[in-house]
Design a protein around this motif. Structure first.
Motif, PDB file in Angstrom:
ATOM      1  N   MET B 196      42.048  28.086  23.359  1.00 46.41           N
ATOM      2  CA  MET B 196      41.738  29.487  23.667  1.00 46.41           C
ATOM      3  C   MET B 196      40.639  29.578  24.725  1.00 46.41           C
ATOM      4  O   MET B 196      40.573  30.514  25.495  1.00 46.41           O
ATOM      5  N   ARG B 197      39.755  28.591  24.681  1.00 49.75           N
ATOM      6  CA  ARG B 197      38.629  28.598  25.608  1.00 49.75           C
ATOM      7  C   ARG B 197      38.183  27.166  25.829  1.00 49.75           C
ATOM      8  O   ARG B 197      38.304  26.330  24.916  1.00 49.75           O
ATOM      9  N   LEU B 211      37.162  27.910  30.999  1.00 50.85           N
ATOM     10  CA  LEU B 211      38.598  28.227  30.930  1.00 50.85           C
ATOM     11  C   LEU B 211      38.806  29.243  29.828  1.00 50.85           C
ATOM     12  O   LEU B 211      38.285  29.076  28.709  1.00 50.85           O
ATOM     13  N   VAL B 212      39.546  30.299  30.134  1.00 50.82           N
ATOM     14  CA  VAL B 212      39.903  31.280  29.104  1.00 50.82           C
ATOM     15  C   VAL B 212      41.411  31.473  29.173  1.00 50.82           C
ATOM     16  O   VAL B 212      41.977  31.654  30.252  1.00 50.82           O
ATOM     17  N   THR B 213      42.058  31.405  28.029  1.00 57.49           N
ATOM     18  CA  THR B 213      43.505  31.612  28.008  1.00 57.49           C
ATOM     19  C   THR B 213      43.831  32.873  27.238  1.00 57.49           C
ATOM     20  O   THR B 213      43.006  33.396  26.484  1.00 57.49           O
ATOM     21  N   GLY B 214      45.036  33.348  27.427  1.00 59.89           N
ATOM     22  CA  GLY B 214      45.464  34.539  26.708  1.00 59.89           C
ATOM     23  C   GLY B 214      46.965  34.654  26.694  1.00 59.89           C
ATOM     24  O   GLY B 214      47.664  33.912  27.377  1.00 59.89           O
ATOM     25  N   ASN B 215      47.443  35.633  25.936  1.00 53.68           N
ATOM     26  CA  ASN B 215      48.889  35.871  25.836  1.00 53.68           C
ATOM     27  C   ASN B 215      49.608  34.589  25.446  1.00 53.68           C
ATOM     28  O   ASN B 215      50.495  34.103  26.154  1.00 53.68           O
ATOM     29  N   MET B 229      50.294  32.217  28.533  1.00 53.54           N
ATOM     30  CA  MET B 229      50.890  32.837  29.724  1.00 53.54           C
ATOM     31  C   MET B 229      49.813  33.187  30.745  1.00 53.54           C
ATOM     32  O   MET B 229      50.111  33.495  31.886  1.00 53.54           O
ATOM     33  N   HIS B 230      48.560  33.187  30.293  1.00 55.41           N
ATOM     34  CA  HIS B 230      47.470  33.583  31.177  1.00 55.41           C
ATOM     35  C   HIS B 230      46.365  32.553  31.035  1.00 55.41           C
ATOM     36  O   HIS B 230      45.942  32.240  29.927  1.00 55.41           O
ATOM     37  N   MET B 231      45.929  31.997  32.162  1.00 51.73           N
ATOM     38  CA  MET B 231      44.813  31.038  32.155  1.00 51.73           C
ATOM     39  C   MET B 231      43.876  31.410  33.293  1.00 51.73           C
ATOM     40  O   MET B 231      44.306  31.571  34.429  1.00 51.73           O
TER      41      MET B 231
END
Lengths: 469, 268
Positions: B196-197, B211-215, B229-231
């Motif tokens: 996630m991070r 780094l932050v991820t999402g979706n 789907m999002h980085m």
């Protein structure tokens, strides 16, 4: 979570797809089609247009003088058309329109550089039309690359811009890990040389190039072996060499207008080639290439090159964002002898040519003198002025400012003939559409070498602004 | 148990390290967590269209559209990937083929339209920026588990997910040099084993990137494989940011083998 503190909801699981998806290929097809939702004329067109507009200026030295002159300056537009990909293939064309000074000629130059259709039928790929074909895994100089010609009169910061397309067919049969390739180029297209100053009284007559007879076409085959850790190919080619030699076409004995007419004359040859590349762990990539070239009936055709063996071995390595390719090339010429040229002076020959009454008695001796001189020039043109040659090339590129600034150069040194070349270049990608280049292309060598022949014509500094769309 | 001994135990449990110790006793081993993260990243096959946006410190953006395909071979020990740039025009047609092995150096090839041929390149430059972005090649590759030591630091939520906080340190100076980081800290979703991070520290131990991820999308329900789907990768030292947004992703276990050949690279 986004960096602004918002929480992105997680979507429910998708139903997985069983099949190959097709998204990878569809997205490539989609990129060659108007964007979804686009209306109007663009949405109806089954192709996309890309290309560039650029302005260039090349400045060099006036021949044998201490003064500068414009070697080339032009504005150019490139139109690259890509059709939408269909199930069976697609098409591509690249047309260039240029207005400006190119060597001694000023005017508009129109070049349909490439125009071909690809068709994909299972393991069989076919490309038909005008196309540029480049063979060989070595860098800069490729002994196996004897298919489509180049035009040294075209001045550009980018090496690919001097390549010329020729009409023909190129086919692949994929039998992984082997891939078979066949090429047929039915009509001859020569390499064009820069406007090197001819000696006094010498003019070009119409060239002697092969006719469109099917027997005169070039045929070539290549077998690739492509493994994960190693790839190589072996090749065979039979056809006319892109760089023709020179022959004496006619002599004119005249009081007021004597002349020696020479013709660019093509010769056919066979070439057997081999190349490979592999990686040495995480240290370097190794590449090698070799070709044995044997012109037909070279003993009786002084406009043909002598048989030779050319070989290259190189390695490349990255030091962070600094990439270096170092390479050794060698040439061995079979059946070699030094062509001394004629020992008769130009003024002596001119005196004979200006006296028509001497034609009957002296035509043969003048012909012999000119042929001796042409034999030496041909040897220079074919870079066969020594039986064994040792050449090194070093190419580097340093990417800076997050890949927007590129410092690069190709350096070549022929230890045997003392010819050398250096092409420093600074490229700046101001944006995704705008690029600027400044640099130089410097050739040097003794007078009896190819680089010595062209150095004052081709050596230049340049600047280019390019807008890509 | 004496009162004194009970007090000592109670104090130990109440201290931050003690609470963590108590929770850590119920959490998997940190190496095991990272092994699951590695496994979660591996899809039998996938195809995607990705937009990469590179923003400088003045918020000026450059965009790259990339299509890609991946597939696992050799029982999951090898992942083959192909990337092809769709836009902008000056990089269109540039393609990269990667054979990512678990236990040896990757095989990598690049096709540059201007060269008109495929060139093999060395894979060693993990620290090198991917196409001018803040993601390095190492950031995009599946790391070698055996090259690092792992330590469970904490358990806390991030991005709406309960997470393990794992500290990852290279086992040797050579690995640290090769990676370009002295240390990494990951927030790993307990439920999905997706990152996630991430915090990445430079050789001097200073925070370099986040780094932050999402979706996070479930792509393979049977094997519980997720992919963000999002980085976003933010360079904390120079203010630059790069974003990968996957506009379309499909789980495609039968994606064509022919994509992962140098012959296909040259079919531009």
């Amino acid at each position: 979570m986004t960096t602004d503190g918002g929480v992105v909801p997680v979507e429910p699981p998708d139903a997985p797809s069983d099949g190959g998806g097709g998204l990878f290929e569809q997205s490539q097809a989609a990129s060659a089609a108007p964007a979804a939702g686009e209306t109007g004329l663009a949405s109806k067109l089954p192709f996309t247009l890309n290309g560039y507009v650029r302005g260039d200026v090349f400045v060099g030295k006036v021949q044998d003088q201490n003064a500068a002159e414009m070697k080339a300056n032009y504005g150019e537009m490139s139109l690259q058309l890509r059709t939408v990909k269909s199930a069976y293939g697609d098409g591509f064309a690249d047309a260039r329109i240029r207005y400006g000074l190119q060597g001694a000629a000023q005017g508009t130059f129109i070049d349909l550089r490439e125009a071909y259709v690809n068709t994909y039928l299972g393991p069989f790929d076919l490309r038909l039309g005008k196309q540029i074909i480049v063979w060989g895994r070595a860098d800069a100089l490729n002994p196996t690359n004897n298919l489509t010609p180049v035009d040294f009169r075209i001045r550009s910061p980018l090496e690919d811009d001097i390549r010329l397309g020729n009409v023909g067919a190129r086919a692949f049969l994929r039998l992984s890990p082997v891939r078979l390739e066949g090429v047929w180029l039915p009509t001859y297209l020569p390499t064009e040389l820069p406007p090197v100053g001819l000696p006094p009284l010498v003019s070009f007559a119409p060239p002697r190039f092969p006719s469109a007879d099917l027997r005169n076409g070039l045929v070539a085959g290549r077998a690739h072996l492509e493994l994960a850790s190693f790839e190589m190919s072996v090749s065979y080619l039979r056809g006319y060499a892109p760089l023709p030699g020179l022959t004496l076409s006619d002599l004119r004995f005249s009081v007021t207008d004597p002349a020696v007419f020479v013709s660019r004359t093509a010769y056919d040859q066979q070439v057997i080639g081999l190349d490979f590349s592999t990686a040495l762990g995480e240290v370097a990539t190794i590449r090698g290439e070799a070709a044995y070239r044997r012109p037909f009936d070279y003993q009786n055709r002084p406009w043909a090159a002598r048989p030779d063996l050319q070989y290259a071995l190189g390695a490349d390595h990255n030091f962070g964002s600094f990439n270096v390719i170092a390479q050794y090339l060698g040439r061995y010429v079979f059946d070699w002898q030094k062509e001394p040229g004629t020992n008769r002076s130009n003024s002596d020959l001119e005196g004979i040519l200006r006296d028509p009454t001497r034609e009957m008695d002296f035509r043969d001796s003048v012909t012999e003198a000119v042929n001796d001189e042409l034999a030496q020039v041909n040897q220079i043109l074919f870079s066969q002025t020594a039986q064994v040659q040792h050449i090194a090339t070093l190419r580097f590129e340093w990417l800076l400012a997050h890949d927007t600034l590129s410092l690069s150069s190709l350096c070549l040194l022929n230890f045997t003939t003392q010819e050398w070349l250096v092409t420093p270049r600074i490229g700046w990608r101001a944006s995704d559409t705008m690029t600027a280049y400044i640099g130089a292309q410097v050739f040097a060598g003794p007078n009896d070498t190819l680089f010595g022949l062209i150095d004052q014509t081709l050596s230049a500094g340049y600047a280019e602004l390019r807008f890509t769309y | 148990m004496t009162k004194h001994r009970f007090a000592v135990i109670a104090l130990a449990l109440l201290s931050p390290g003690g609470v963590a110790q108590a929770h850590a006793e119920t959490a998997p081993a940190p190496r095991e967590i990272m092994e699951k993260v590695t496994l979660t990243r591996k899809l039998d096959g996938s195809e995607a269209v990705v937009k990469m946006t590179v923003m400088d410190d003045k918020k000026q953006a450059r965009e790259r559209d990339i299509t890609m395909a991946t597939k696992l071979y050799d029982g999951g020990k090898t992942e083959k990937r192909i990337y092809r740039f769709l836009s902008p025009a000056d990089v269109q047609g540039t393609s990269v083929l990667v054979f990512d092995y678990e236990s040896k150096a990757d095989d990598v090839w690049i096709f540059l339209p201007a060269l008109r041929k495929t060139r093999r390149i060395v894979s060693s430059q993990k620290t090198q920026s991917f196409m001018g972005s803040e993601f390095s090649y190492g950031d995009l590759n599946i790391p070698a588990i055996d090259d690092f030591d792992y330590k469970l630091m904490n358990q806390e939520p991030f991005g709406g997910e309960a997470c393990y906080v794992i500290e990852v340190t290279p086992k040797s100076k050579e690995i640290a040099e090769s990676e370009g980081y002295s240390k990494k800290t990951y927030w790993v979703s307990k439920d999905k084993f997706a990152v996630m991070r991430g915090l990445f520290y430079d050789k001097d131990g200073k925070l370099l990137k986040e780094l932050v991820t999402g979706n996070i999308k479930l792509l393979d329900a049977k094997n519980k494989r997720y992919r963000p789907m999002h980085m976003e990768m933010i360079n904390k030292q120079n203010g630059r940011k790069s974003v990968f947004d996957s506009s379309k992703v499909t789980f495609a276990p039968n994606t064509k083998d022919e994509y992962f050949t140098t012959a296909y690279l040259e079919r531009s």
